[in-house]
Enzyme design. Structure first.
Site, PDB file in Angstrom:
ATOM      1  N   ILE A 163       0.832  -1.211   0.000  1.00 27.39           N
ATOM      2  CA  ILE A 163       0.000   0.000   0.000  1.00 27.39           C
ATOM      3  C   ILE A 163       0.867   1.262   0.000  1.00 27.39           C
ATOM      4  O   ILE A 163       0.603   2.211  -0.748  1.00 27.39           O
ATOM      5  CB  ILE A 163      -0.975  -0.013   1.200  1.00 27.39           C
ATOM      6  CG1 ILE A 163      -1.953  -1.191   1.053  1.00 27.39           C
ATOM      7  CG2 ILE A 163      -1.752   1.304   1.297  1.00 27.39           C
ATOM      8  CD1 ILE A 163      -2.821  -1.468   2.281  1.00 27.39           C
ATOM      9  N   ASP A 182      11.020   2.555   6.813  1.00 20.73           N
ATOM     10  CA  ASP A 182      10.635   1.143   6.853  1.00 20.73           C
ATOM     11  C   ASP A 182      11.886   0.361   7.252  1.00 20.73           C
ATOM     12  O   ASP A 182      12.946   0.549   6.639  1.00 20.73           O
ATOM     13  CB  ASP A 182      10.125   0.693   5.460  1.00 20.73           C
ATOM     14  CG  ASP A 182       9.435  -0.663   5.505  1.00 20.73           C
ATOM     15  OD1 ASP A 182       9.956  -1.594   6.147  1.00 20.73           O
ATOM     16  OD2 ASP A 182       8.358  -0.792   4.902  1.00 20.73           O
ATOM     17  N   THR A 239      -4.601   5.089   7.505  1.00 16.89           N
ATOM     18  CA  THR A 239      -5.508   4.109   6.888  1.00 16.89           C
ATOM     19  C   THR A 239      -5.030   2.691   7.220  1.00 16.89           C
ATOM     20  O   THR A 239      -5.441   1.742   6.575  1.00 16.89           O
ATOM     21  CB  THR A 239      -5.555   4.262   5.350  1.00 16.89           C
ATOM     22  OG1 THR A 239      -4.219   4.159   4.852  1.00 16.89           O
ATOM     23  CG2 THR A 239      -6.184   5.570   4.929  1.00 16.89           C
ATOM     24  N   SER A 240      -4.144   2.556   8.225  1.00 14.69           N
ATOM     25  CA  SER A 240      -3.579   1.226   8.488  1.00 14.69           C
ATOM     26  C   SER A 240      -4.304   0.521   9.633  1.00 14.69           C
ATOM     27  O   SER A 240      -5.211  -0.279   9.394  1.00 14.69           O
ATOM     28  CB  SER A 240      -2.089   1.341   8.752  1.00 14.69           C
ATOM     29  OG  SER A 240      -1.537   0.055   8.807  1.00 14.69           O
ATOM     30  N   ARG A 241      -3.920   0.810  10.854  1.00 13.20           N
ATOM     31  CA  ARG A 241      -4.620   0.245  12.009  1.00 13.20           C
ATOM     32  C   ARG A 241      -4.686   1.327  13.086  1.00 13.20           C
ATOM     33  O   ARG A 241      -3.711   2.054  13.319  1.00 13.20           O
ATOM     34  CB  ARG A 241      -3.890  -0.991  12.564  1.00 13.20           C
ATOM     35  CG  ARG A 241      -4.099  -2.244  11.737  1.00 13.20           C
ATOM     36  CD  ARG A 241      -5.544  -2.768  11.816  1.00 13.20           C
ATOM     37  NE  ARG A 241      -5.741  -3.977  11.031  1.00 13.20           N
ATOM     38  CZ  ARG A 241      -6.154  -4.023   9.765  1.00 13.20           C
ATOM     39  NH1 ARG A 241      -6.428  -2.898   9.112  1.00 13.20           N
ATOM     40  NH2 ARG A 241      -6.317  -5.170   9.143  1.00 13.20           N
ATOM     41  N   ASP A 265      -9.036   6.524   8.875  1.00 16.72           N
ATOM     42  CA  ASP A 265      -9.982   5.515   8.391  1.00 16.72           C
ATOM     43  C   ASP A 265     -10.104   4.412   9.429  1.00 16.72           C
ATOM     44  O   ASP A 265     -10.969   3.545   9.315  1.00 16.72           O
ATOM     45  CB  ASP A 265      -9.494   4.932   7.055  1.00 16.72           C
ATOM     46  CG  ASP A 265     -10.502   3.965   6.462  1.00 16.72           C
ATOM     47  OD1 ASP A 265     -11.696   4.343   6.390  1.00 16.72           O
ATOM     48  OD2 ASP A 265     -10.124   2.839   6.096  1.00 16.72           O
ATOM     49  N   GLU A 270     -12.110   1.239  17.526  1.00 10.03           N
ATOM     50  CA  GLU A 270     -13.173   1.160  16.515  1.00 10.03           C
ATOM     51  C   GLU A 270     -14.065  -0.061  16.684  1.00 10.03           C
ATOM     52  O   GLU A 270     -15.193  -0.085  16.189  1.00 10.03           O
ATOM     53  CB  GLU A 270     -12.559   1.154  15.103  1.00 10.03           C
ATOM     54  CG  GLU A 270     -11.800  -0.121  14.739  1.00 10.03           C
ATOM     55  CD  GLU A 270     -11.236  -0.092  13.316  1.00 10.03           C
ATOM     56  OE1 GLU A 270     -10.587   0.901  12.971  1.00 10.03           O
ATOM     57  OE2 GLU A 270     -11.450  -1.071  12.578  1.00 10.03           O
ATOM     58  N   HIS A 302     -13.386   2.708   8.521  1.00 14.98           N
ATOM     59  CA  HIS A 302     -12.604   1.579   8.000  1.00 14.98           C
ATOM     60  C   HIS A 302     -13.151   1.108   6.646  1.00 14.98           C
ATOM     61  O   HIS A 302     -13.613  -0.019   6.508  1.00 14.98           O
ATOM     62  CB  HIS A 302     -12.579   0.426   9.015  1.00 14.98           C
ATOM     63  CG  HIS A 302     -11.349  -0.429   8.881  1.00 14.98           C
ATOM     64  ND1 HIS A 302     -10.711  -0.989   9.964  1.00 14.98           N
ATOM     65  CD2 HIS A 302     -10.638  -0.836   7.791  1.00 14.98           C
ATOM     66  CE1 HIS A 302      -9.673  -1.698   9.544  1.00 14.98           C
ATOM     67  NE2 HIS A 302      -9.621  -1.622   8.224  1.00 14.98           N
TER      68      HIS A 302
HETATM   69  P1  NAD Z   1       2.661  -4.978   3.650  1.00 17.81           P
HETATM   70  O1  NAD Z   1       2.936  -6.140   4.524  1.00 17.81           O
HETATM   71  O2  NAD Z   1       2.797  -5.125   2.169  1.00 17.81           O
HETATM   72  O3  NAD Z   1       3.583  -3.744   4.094  1.00 17.81           O
HETATM   73  C1  NAD Z   1       3.795  -3.370   5.415  1.00 17.81           C
HETATM   74  C2  NAD Z   1       5.151  -2.678   5.448  1.00 17.81           C
HETATM   75  O4  NAD Z   1       5.330  -2.138   6.776  1.00 17.81           O
HETATM   76  C3  NAD Z   1       6.324  -3.617   5.182  1.00 17.81           C
HETATM   77  O5  NAD Z   1       7.164  -3.066   4.173  1.00 17.81           O
HETATM   78  C4  NAD Z   1       7.054  -3.674   6.520  1.00 17.81           C
HETATM   79  O6  NAD Z   1       8.449  -3.822   6.377  1.00 17.81           O
HETATM   80  C5  NAD Z   1       6.701  -2.310   7.093  1.00 17.81           C
HETATM   81  N1  NAD Z   1       6.937  -2.191   8.523  1.00 17.81           N
HETATM   82  C6  NAD Z   1       6.963  -3.157   9.484  1.00 17.81           C
HETATM   83  N2  NAD Z   1       7.271  -2.620  10.674  1.00 17.81           N
HETATM   84  C7  NAD Z   1       7.461  -1.285  10.465  1.00 17.81           C
HETATM   85  C8  NAD Z   1       7.809  -0.203  11.301  1.00 17.81           C
HETATM   86  N3  NAD Z   1       8.050  -0.372  12.613  1.00 17.81           N
HETATM   87  N4  NAD Z   1       7.910   1.029  10.758  1.00 17.81           N
HETATM   88  C9  NAD Z   1       7.690   1.223   9.430  1.00 17.81           C
HETATM   89  N5  NAD Z   1       7.363   0.224   8.585  1.00 17.81           N
HETATM   90  C10 NAD Z   1       7.243  -1.009   9.093  1.00 17.81           C
HETATM   91  O7  NAD Z   1       1.195  -4.486   4.043  1.00 17.81           O
HETATM   92  P2  NAD Z   1       0.192  -3.617   3.145  1.00 17.81           P
HETATM   93  O8  NAD Z   1      -0.603  -4.516   2.284  1.00 17.81           O
HETATM   94  O9  NAD Z   1       0.946  -2.490   2.535  1.00 17.81           O
HETATM   95  O10 NAD Z   1      -0.786  -3.089   4.297  1.00 17.81           O
HETATM   96  C11 NAD Z   1      -0.326  -2.214   5.310  1.00 17.81           C
HETATM   97  C12 NAD Z   1      -1.358  -2.161   6.418  1.00 17.81           C
HETATM   98  O11 NAD Z   1      -2.549  -1.538   5.913  1.00 17.81           O
HETATM   99  C13 NAD Z   1      -1.832  -3.536   6.913  1.00 17.81           C
HETATM  100  O12 NAD Z   1      -1.013  -4.003   7.964  1.00 17.81           O
HETATM  101  C14 NAD Z   1      -3.241  -3.280   7.387  1.00 17.81           C
HETATM  102  O13 NAD Z   1      -3.193  -3.069   8.786  1.00 17.81           O
HETATM  103  C15 NAD Z   1      -3.634  -1.978   6.691  1.00 17.81           C
HETATM  104  N6  NAD Z   1      -4.791  -2.115   5.807  1.00 17.81           N
HETATM  105  C16 NAD Z   1      -5.857  -1.282   5.986  1.00 17.81           C
HETATM  106  C17 NAD Z   1      -6.956  -1.364   5.127  1.00 17.81           C
HETATM  107  C18 NAD Z   1      -8.145  -0.450   5.274  1.00 17.81           C
HETATM  108  O14 NAD Z   1      -9.211  -0.733   4.718  1.00 17.81           O
HETATM  109  N7  NAD Z   1      -8.039   0.672   5.985  1.00 17.81           N
HETATM  110  C19 NAD Z   1      -6.964  -2.316   4.102  1.00 17.81           C
HETATM  111  C20 NAD Z   1      -5.839  -3.145   3.943  1.00 17.81           C
HETATM  112  C21 NAD Z   1      -4.759  -3.042   4.796  1.00 17.81           C
END
Ligand code: NAD
Length: 352
Positions: A163, A182, A239-241, A265, A270, A302
């Site tokens: 993402i 990262d 938009t992550s967690r 988001d 939540e 979300h």
């Molecule tokens: P991904 O696994 O492809 O990428 C996550 C990245 O975070 C990796 O490159 C990892 O090395 C990095 N990371 C790990 N620890 C870290 C830290 N301490 N500091 C910085 N970076 C770090 O995951 P993705 O598919 O890109 O998804 C990312 C997040 O988005 C998911 O974990 C999920 O929680 C969230 N998500 C949210 C929605 C939504 O609807 N809002 C939908 C999908 C995913």
């Protein structure tokens, strides 16, 4: 197989049923799996509803700590199918010890989430949410609606997985300068911007967007200290967690006007709010209600993933994961395998 599907909204039921029917049509077994849908979430209180099921299918706000996994195992469940990418809500160590199969949907449309993050950035920045309401009331004043031209601004991307990189690609098109943090850098981002330490990213970014997973080490990665490192007036997008952000600290930073705007988001509490209609109730979460009072805060429930394409892929991948479990063949999306936690679980133990 019998599958108990929790947190199953009408769209989940429609897309999963369609994927199940398509699977039975295309595979050698002519019988579709039996899906039992429950609109409520899986918890210690509802786990008995899984009795008789071979697998449970869950979403982001179904919380599966050790006790729930043990209870599932006791009622005969042997597989947990996550309809999401993040797996911070499952105690994988406990699942591993119980020999449970756990699989996620690692990538269903990173672009869907990245595009939504851009929508949040630009809504917050250009205040179109406020303009929409004003114009409907016949108020065409521009006072208070001034934004900043995104072209040339610095955006800090925390987490450059699927993402984060998709977001960086879009923002390059806007003419933004991109910084990223990262612990596992990739060439995919190096082609788009510069990796820096988190403190430098925070100090130099006009917008900070979070895309790392929630783990013990990333919980409250945005806290009083890191907010203080941010440029005055910068905006934060999550938009992550939800639990990546310490809500109380972010409220303080908004009150002091050090933080220039917040778009969420996801929200750390939540689970008791999102995906339900609470419009006729008195919401008891005072932090959430305080956030709602700021004109420069935008919260969505979300929904960044919520596109036709992503929901289709979530359903189809979930059914493919189930087929792998049913046929006892290796599943590429398995999070726990043969008593060993997979390498891509690079994070520290889950904290729920
Ligand atoms: P991904 O696994 O492809 O990428 C996550 C990245 O975070 C990796 O490159 C990892 O090395 C990095 N990371 C790990 N620890 C870290 C830290 N301490 N500091 C910085 N970076 C770090 O995951 P993705 O598919 O890109 O998804 C990312 C997040 O988005 C998911 O974990 C999920 O929680 C969230 N998500 C949210 C929605 C939504 O609807 N809002 C939908 C999908 C995913």
């Amino acid at each position: 197989m019998n599958i108990a599907v929790f947190s199953a909204k009408p769209y989940d039921q429609e897309y999963l049923s369609r994927a199940n029917a398509a699977l039975s049509f295309s595979s050698s077994s002519s019988q579709p799996h039996k899906l039992t849908f429950h609109e409520f979430s899986l918890s210690a209180e509802t786990v008995q509803l899984a009795r008789g099921a071979d697998a449970v299918c869950v979403f982001v706000n179904d919380i599966l700590p050790s006790a729930v996994l043990h209870a599932l195992h006791d009622v005969g469940v042997r597989a947990v199918l996550l309809r999401c990418a993040g797996y911070n809500n499952v105690d994988l160590d406990a699942a591993e010890k119980l020999g449970l199969f756990v699989a996620n949907v690692p990538s269903y449309s990173p672009e869907a989430v990245a595009e939504f993050a851009v929508a949040l950035i630009q809504t917050l920045n250009r205040k179109t949410h406020r303009a929409y309401n004003r114009v409907r009331e016949g108020n065409f004043s521009l006072n208070g609606l001034m934004g900043r031209t995104l072209c040339g601004k610095t955006v800090g991307v925390v987490g450059t997985g699927k993402i984060g990189v998709a977001l960086a690609r879009i923002l390059r098109g806007f003419g933004c300068r991109l910084l990223a943090f990262d612990p596992f850098p990739t060439d995919a981002f190096r082609d788009l911007g510069e990796y820096v330490e988190l403190d430098r990213l925070l100090a130099e970014s006009d917008f900070v967007s979070l895309h790392c997973p929630l783990t013990a080490s990333t919980k409250h990665i945005i806290n009083g200290k890191t907010l203080g490192m941010m440029k005055k007036g910068a905006m934060l997008i999550n938009t992550s967690r939800g639990a990546l952000v310490d809500t109380k600290s972010v409220i303080d930073a908004l009150k002091s006007q050090h933080l220039g705007g917040l778009a969420l988001d996801v929200y750390e509490k939540e689970g008791s709010l999102f995906y339900q209609d609470h419009s006729a109730e008195i919401i008891q979460d005072d932090d959430f209600m305080r956030l709602m009072t700021f004109p420069n805060v935008l919260v969505c429930g979300h929904q960044a993933f919520f596109t036709e394409e992503a929901v289709t892929e979530i359903a189809e991948c979930t059914m493919r994961n189930l087929e792998d479990f049913a046929n006892r063949v290796p599943c590429k999306n398995s999070l726990v395998k043969q008593g060993h936690v997979l390498a891509r679980r690079e994070s520290l133990p889950v904290r729920i």
